[in-house]
Design a protein around this motif. Structure first.
Motif, PDB file in Angstrom:
ATOM      1  N   SER A  61      99.739  52.832 -20.491  1.00  0.00           N
ATOM      2  CA  SER A  61      98.505  53.661 -19.826  1.00  0.00           C
ATOM      3  C   SER A  61      99.448  54.896 -18.959  1.00  0.00           C
ATOM      4  CB  SER A  61      97.749  52.926 -18.823  1.00  0.00           C
ATOM      5  OG  SER A  61      96.734  54.019 -18.236  1.00  0.00           O
ATOM      6  N   VAL A  62      99.095  56.091 -19.323  1.00  0.00           N
ATOM      7  CA  VAL A  62      99.806  57.366 -18.812  1.00  0.00           C
ATOM      8  C   VAL A  62      98.676  58.165 -18.017  1.00  0.00           C
ATOM      9  CG1 VAL A  62     101.278  59.374 -19.252  1.00  0.00           C
ATOM     10  CG2 VAL A  62     101.565  57.004 -20.529  1.00  0.00           C
ATOM     11  N   ILE A  63      99.016  58.389 -16.747  1.00  0.00           N
ATOM     12  CA  ILE A  63      98.027  59.625 -16.132  1.00  0.00           C
ATOM     13  C   ILE A  63      98.499  60.867 -16.209  1.00  0.00           C
ATOM     14  CG2 ILE A  63      97.040  60.034 -13.888  1.00  0.00           C
ATOM     15  CD1 ILE A  63      98.048  57.293 -12.991  1.00  0.00           C
ATOM     16  N   VAL A  64      97.967  61.702 -16.764  1.00  0.00           N
ATOM     17  CA  VAL A  64      98.201  63.139 -17.038  1.00  0.00           C
ATOM     18  C   VAL A  64      97.217  63.967 -16.051  1.00  0.00           C
ATOM     19  CG1 VAL A  64      98.024  65.237 -18.713  1.00  0.00           C
ATOM     20  CG2 VAL A  64      98.569  62.867 -19.536  1.00  0.00           C
ATOM     21  N   ILE A  65      97.964  64.726 -15.068  1.00  0.00           N
ATOM     22  CA  ILE A  65      97.214  65.269 -14.055  1.00  0.00           C
ATOM     23  C   ILE A  65      97.679  66.750 -13.782  1.00  0.00           C
ATOM     24  CG2 ILE A  65      98.924  64.278 -12.306  1.00  0.00           C
ATOM     25  CD1 ILE A  65      96.502  63.531 -10.721  1.00  0.00           C
ATOM     26  N   ARG A  66      96.982  67.333 -13.021  1.00  0.00           N
ATOM     27  CA  ARG A  66      97.533  68.749 -12.590  1.00  0.00           C
ATOM     28  C   ARG A  66      97.611  68.530 -11.054  1.00  0.00           C
ATOM     29  NH1 ARG A  66      97.257  73.891 -14.715  1.00  0.00           N
ATOM     30  NH2 ARG A  66      95.793  73.320 -16.413  1.00  0.00           N
ATOM     31  N   THR A  67      98.869  69.176 -10.741  1.00  0.00           N
ATOM     32  CA  THR A  67      99.134  69.053  -9.276  1.00  0.00           C
ATOM     33  C   THR A  67      98.758  70.114  -8.432  1.00  0.00           C
ATOM     34  OG1 THR A  67     101.411  70.434  -9.541  1.00  0.00           O
ATOM     35  CG2 THR A  67     101.577  67.903 -10.302  1.00  0.00           C
ATOM     36  N   ARG A  68      99.043  70.027  -7.151  1.00  0.00           N
ATOM     37  CA  ARG A  68      98.314  71.116  -6.379  1.00  0.00           C
ATOM     38  C   ARG A  68      98.963  72.453  -6.543  1.00  0.00           C
ATOM     39  NH1 ARG A  68      95.207  68.390  -2.846  1.00  0.00           N
ATOM     40  NH2 ARG A  68      95.720  66.370  -2.212  1.00  0.00           N
ATOM     41  N   GLU A  69     100.253  72.328  -7.190  1.00  0.00           N
ATOM     42  CA  GLU A  69     100.916  73.719  -7.620  1.00  0.00           C
ATOM     43  C   GLU A  69     100.452  74.118  -8.904  1.00  0.00           C
ATOM     44  OE1 GLU A  69     102.543  70.871  -6.409  1.00  0.00           O
ATOM     45  OE2 GLU A  69     102.511  71.949  -4.145  1.00  0.00           O
ATOM     46  N   GLY A  70      99.713  73.460  -9.711  1.00  0.00           N
ATOM     47  CA  GLY A  70      98.980  73.818 -10.848  1.00  0.00           C
ATOM     48  C   GLY A  70      99.890  73.338 -12.118  1.00  0.00           C
ATOM     49  N   GLU A  71     100.960  72.542 -11.826  1.00  0.00           N
ATOM     50  CA  GLU A  71     101.837  71.977 -13.048  1.00  0.00           C
ATOM     51  C   GLU A  71     101.063  70.792 -13.767  1.00  0.00           C
ATOM     52  OE1 GLU A  71     106.296  71.476 -12.783  1.00  0.00           O
ATOM     53  OE2 GLU A  71     105.728  71.462 -10.374  1.00  0.00           O
ATOM     54  N   ILE A  72     101.436  70.517 -14.938  1.00  0.00           N
ATOM     55  CA  ILE A  72     100.882  69.195 -15.467  1.00  0.00           C
ATOM     56  C   ILE A  72     102.016  68.413 -15.360  1.00  0.00           C
ATOM     57  CG2 ILE A  72      99.895  68.425 -17.644  1.00  0.00           C
ATOM     58  CD1 ILE A  72      98.047  70.599 -16.504  1.00  0.00           C
ATOM     59  N   LYS A  73     101.607  67.203 -14.939  1.00  0.00           N
ATOM     60  CA  LYS A  73     102.662  66.088 -14.871  1.00  0.00           C
ATOM     61  C   LYS A  73     101.955  65.116 -15.676  1.00  0.00           C
ATOM     62  CE  LYS A  73     105.731  67.862 -11.281  1.00  0.00           C
ATOM     63  NZ  LYS A  73     106.492  67.274 -10.074  1.00  0.00           N
ATOM     64  N   ALA A  74     102.861  63.764 -15.774  1.00  0.00           N
ATOM     65  CA  ALA A  74     102.440  62.494 -16.442  1.00  0.00           C
ATOM     66  C   ALA A  74     103.080  61.518 -15.740  1.00  0.00           C
ATOM     67  CB  ALA A  74     102.665  62.480 -17.816  1.00  0.00           C
ATOM     68  N   HIS A  75     102.391  60.443 -15.194  1.00  0.00           N
ATOM     69  CA  HIS A  75     102.988  59.693 -14.553  1.00  0.00           C
ATOM     70  C   HIS A  75     102.566  57.926 -15.200  1.00  0.00           C
ATOM     71  CE1 HIS A  75     103.539  62.252 -11.412  1.00  0.00           C
ATOM     72  NE2 HIS A  75     102.252  62.501 -11.130  1.00  0.00           N
ATOM     73  N   LEU A  76     103.364  57.031 -15.294  1.00  0.00           N
ATOM     74  CA  LEU A  76     102.736  55.648 -15.910  1.00  0.00           C
ATOM     75  C   LEU A  76     101.874  55.310 -14.889  1.00  0.00           C
ATOM     76  CD1 LEU A  76     103.811  54.531 -18.464  1.00  0.00           C
ATOM     77  CD2 LEU A  76     105.096  56.178 -17.602  1.00  0.00           C
ATOM     78  N   ASN A  77     100.748  54.611 -15.330  1.00  0.00           N
ATOM     79  CA  ASN A  77      99.732  54.093 -14.463  1.00  0.00           C
ATOM     80  C   ASN A  77     100.032  52.618 -14.091  1.00  0.00           C
ATOM     81  OD1 ASN A  77      96.920  53.964 -13.379  1.00  0.00           O
ATOM     82  ND2 ASN A  77      95.960  53.614 -15.207  1.00  0.00           N
ATOM     83  N   VAL A  78     101.241  52.512 -13.459  1.00  0.00           N
ATOM     84  CA  VAL A  78     101.561  51.230 -13.124  1.00  0.00           C
ATOM     85  C   VAL A  78     102.132  51.342 -11.600  1.00  0.00           C
ATOM     86  CG1 VAL A  78     103.456  49.542 -13.374  1.00  0.00           C
ATOM     87  CG2 VAL A  78     102.506  50.855 -15.437  1.00  0.00           C
ATOM     88  N   CYS A  79     101.498  50.624 -10.746  1.00  0.00           N
ATOM     89  CA  CYS A  79     101.700  50.581  -9.473  1.00  0.00           C
ATOM     90  C   CYS A  79     103.136  50.152  -9.068  1.00  0.00           C
ATOM     91  CB  CYS A  79     100.669  49.899  -8.485  1.00  0.00           C
ATOM     92  SG  CYS A  79     101.053  50.106  -6.601  1.00  0.00           S
ATOM     93  N   ARG A  80     103.955  50.692  -8.288  1.00  0.00           N
ATOM     94  CA  ARG A  80     105.339  50.507  -7.968  1.00  0.00           C
ATOM     95  C   ARG A  80     105.346  49.038  -7.070  1.00  0.00           C
ATOM     96  NH1 ARG A  80     109.697  53.409  -8.806  1.00  0.00           N
ATOM     97  NH2 ARG A  80     110.774  51.546  -8.550  1.00  0.00           N
ATOM     98  N   HIS A  81     104.243  48.826  -6.698  1.00  0.00           N
ATOM     99  CA  HIS A  81     104.440  47.374  -5.862  1.00  0.00           C
ATOM    100  C   HIS A  81     104.476  46.150  -6.551  1.00  0.00           C
ATOM    101  CE1 HIS A  81     101.657  44.416  -3.160  1.00  0.00           C
ATOM    102  NE2 HIS A  81     103.008  44.564  -2.668  1.00  0.00           N
ATOM    103  N   ARG A  82     103.114  45.824  -7.463  1.00  0.00           N
ATOM    104  CA  ARG A  82     103.026  44.569  -8.105  1.00  0.00           C
ATOM    105  C   ARG A  82     102.632  44.914  -9.426  1.00  0.00           C
ATOM    106  NH1 ARG A  82     101.031  40.426  -4.512  1.00  0.00           N
ATOM    107  NH2 ARG A  82     100.126  39.466  -6.411  1.00  0.00           N
ATOM    108  N   GLY A  83     102.570  46.300  -9.860  1.00  0.00           N
ATOM    109  CA  GLY A  83     102.214  46.403 -11.029  1.00  0.00           C
ATOM    110  C   GLY A  83     100.858  46.807 -11.583  1.00  0.00           C
ATOM    111  N   SER A  84      99.858  46.821 -10.630  1.00  0.00           N
ATOM    112  CA  SER A  84      98.561  47.093 -11.160  1.00  0.00           C
ATOM    113  C   SER A  84      98.187  48.498 -11.505  1.00  0.00           C
ATOM    114  CB  SER A  84      97.683  46.873  -9.950  1.00  0.00           C
ATOM    115  OG  SER A  84      96.339  47.321 -10.038  1.00  0.00           O
TER     116      SER A  84
END
Length: 394
Positions: A61-84
């Motif tokens: 699951s990938v989060i595609v998001i527009r940042t405050r600076e207007g860039e398009i970025k993508a992050h894995l939808n996986v919390c770095r704590h326990r993975g939720s």
């Protein structure tokens, strides 16, 4: 698996284990699906800072998001704590990406900014979200999860005139639809590679597209089309796709083919259904095929573009996501009717879903054996050649 690959006979379909074996599927995920660019969506889906949508396939699951600076970025939808999973909705707007499990919060760039009650020696800077690579082709958003994704530079340079002519920077997503398919993903991709099935299975398509014709008749029509076509639309083909891709670069293909005489677009009656794209000033009776990587395909009419994305969910199921794009200043209800715009590829994909599922049922049989491919399945053969090499990690 190596023995199975070595036993493949060119000119035929593949053994049924390639479409049924979970171990082969896991190898595909590692060696193919995580290493190539896949269409995630379009920038028009995230017009404002904090806007996001999820792109999901297999277990990812990938989060595609527009940042405050207007860039398009993508992050894995996986919390770095326990993975939720962090984002539970398919789309939305967020000031922070906050995990619903233990309230760890990440900014829109993926940096960890808050983690409750952690030890003094905990370093937030080392616990940001896993990033995915993002590439924009006009407004199209592609994502790759490889450490070092294949280059898109060759495609950008080669097809710069195509992207400019059709106005890739000036489109928007008008509609999308997902078709779940109870079949292995390769059967869906193979089905898209050939038009041998178009005449018997897609009568609506066959009344518009010359590709459904027998090779001899199609060749005659294409020769005439290329000699009399609109010079403003590129007809020269580029084929660095599948087994013809250059080392280190993503495979891509572009070509322009004729519609049947009198047809203008992929619609009921072949009529125009939206304003002309980009620099196009008239209908020339053609449509362009554009393909990137193993899962993303586009059909560009002069007045709209259709995108196809095939994504695996497991070894025995996949989804076909269809996207319809129009010029970014076109207004629904004034410039286009959504039902007319989506009609052809909605009805065609519904038929394809049934075709592919029935194909899987037959492949599952004890009596299935690889069958001889026809002359109209040459592009499928190219895909199979590439797939078997890629499966080995080469």
């Amino acid at each position: 698996m190596a023995e199975l690959i070595a036993d493949y006979q060119p000119g035929y379909s593949m053994e049924h284990r390639f479409y049924k074996d979970p171990e082969i599927y896991e190898t595909e995920v590692r060696n193919i699906l995580l290493k190539h660019w896949i269409l995630a969506g379009h920038v028009s889906q995230v017009p404002n800072p904090g806007d996001f949508f999820l792109f999901e396939f297999d277990r990812e699951s990938v989060i595609v998001i527009r940042t405050r600076e207007g860039e398009i970025k993508a992050h894995l939808n996986v919390c770095r704590h326990r993975g939720s999973h962090i984002c539970l909705e398919k789309e939305g707007n967020a000031k922070l990406l906050t995990c619903p499990y233990h309230a760890w919060s990440f900014d829109l760039d993926g940096n960890l900014v808050a983690a409750r009650l952690m030890a003094d020696d905990f370093d937030k800077s080392k616990n940001g979200l896993h990033a995915a690579h993002v590439a924009l082709v006009g407004g199209l958003v592609f994502v790759c999860l490889a450490d070092e994704p294949p280059s898109l530079d060759g495609m950008r340079e080669d097809l710069a005139d195509v992207f400019e002519t059709f106005g890739f920077d000036h489109m928007k997503l008008a509609a999308s639809k997902t078709f779940p398919i109870a079949a292995n993903w390769k059967l869906a991709v193979e089905n898209y590679q050939e038009c041998y099935h178009c005449t018997p299975s897609h009568q609506e398509y066959a009344k518009i597209h010359a590709l459904a014709l027998a090779p001899e008749k199609f060749g005659e029509l294409k020769k005439d089309f290329l000699e009399t076509g609109n010079s403003a639309i590129r007809t020269r083909e580029s084929s660095f796709y599948f087994d013809r891709a250059k080392p280190g670069e993503e495979g891509y293909q572009y070509g322009r083919n004729p519609l049947l005489r009198g047809m203008k677009s992929g619609s009921l009656g072949g009529e125009e259904v939206a304003p002309l794209l980009g620099k196009i000033d008239r209908h020339d009776g053609g449509a362009s095929e554009f393909m990137v990587g193993p899962l993303s395909f586009f059909l560009i009419y002069n007045d709209h573009m259709v995108g196809y994305r095939f994504v695996p969910n497991s070894h025995d199921s996949c989804s076909c996501d269809v996207f319809w794009f129009v010029r970014d200043d076109a207004e629904e209800g004034r410039d286009y009717d959504l039902e007319k715009l989506t009609w052809l590829w909605d009805i065609t994909t519904q038929a394809d879903e049934e075709i592919i599922v029935n194909n899987q049922k037959g492949v599952d049989s004890h009596y299935y054996a690889p069958g001889r491919l026809s002359e109209m399945e040459s592009f499928e053969q190219s895909f199979l050649n590439w797939y078997l090499t890629a499966l080995k990690g080469e």
